[in-house]
Design a protein around this motif. Structure first.
Motif: not given
Length: 137
Positions: A34-37, A40, A42, A53, A55, A57, A69, A73
């Motif tokens: 997943t592209e959180l922004s 960032s 995950v 996980y 991560y 950023e 964050q 998920f």
């Protein structure tokens, strides 16, 4: 850079990132990405026994921020354990800090540095989840 996965889906980028924390297991499966922004990301990765996980950023204010964050998920009630990076770099010497115009240090710089790897301008963290392995076998 790990964030290039968004464009290339090159699994080797994930291998390289995970190798900064652990020896690669014989099998890895990507459960989700997943592209959180724009800055960032995950990844949820399963090795046949353990759910991880990953991560990344560029600006990370605290370890709690990372945990918050990724908690979106995971199943409710899941706990996470940060995995120590193999090669620790002091926050002030990190590329994400040096390349930013301004970067407020994280809440606990020493504790942060124990778990923060680097990939280009991003900090990278690997967390082990308490999720039951039979849910993904």
């Amino acid at each position: 850079m790990l964030r290039d996965y968004k464009y290339t889906e090159n699994w080797r980028l994930l291998d390289f990132a995970m190798e900064m924390f652990i020896s690669l297991p014989p099998r890895l499966s990507l459960v989700g990405f997943t592209e959180l922004s724009p800055d960032s990301f995950v990844w949820k990765i399963f090795d046949g026994q353990t759910m991880y996980y990953l991560y990344a950023e560029d600006f990370v204010p605290s370890l709690d921020h990372v945990r918050e964050q990724i908690s979106f998920f995971a199943p409710k009630g899941t706990s996470f354990e940060f995995i120590t990076v193999k090669k620790q770099v002091a926050f002030e010497d990190s590329l994400p800090n040096k390349s930013a115009h301004t970067y407020k240090p994280p809440v606990d710089e020493y504790e942060f540095s124990k778990y923060a790897a680097q990939s280009g301008h991003d900090f990278v963290f690997l967390l082990q989840s308490s999720e039951a392995s039979e849910d993904y076998s």
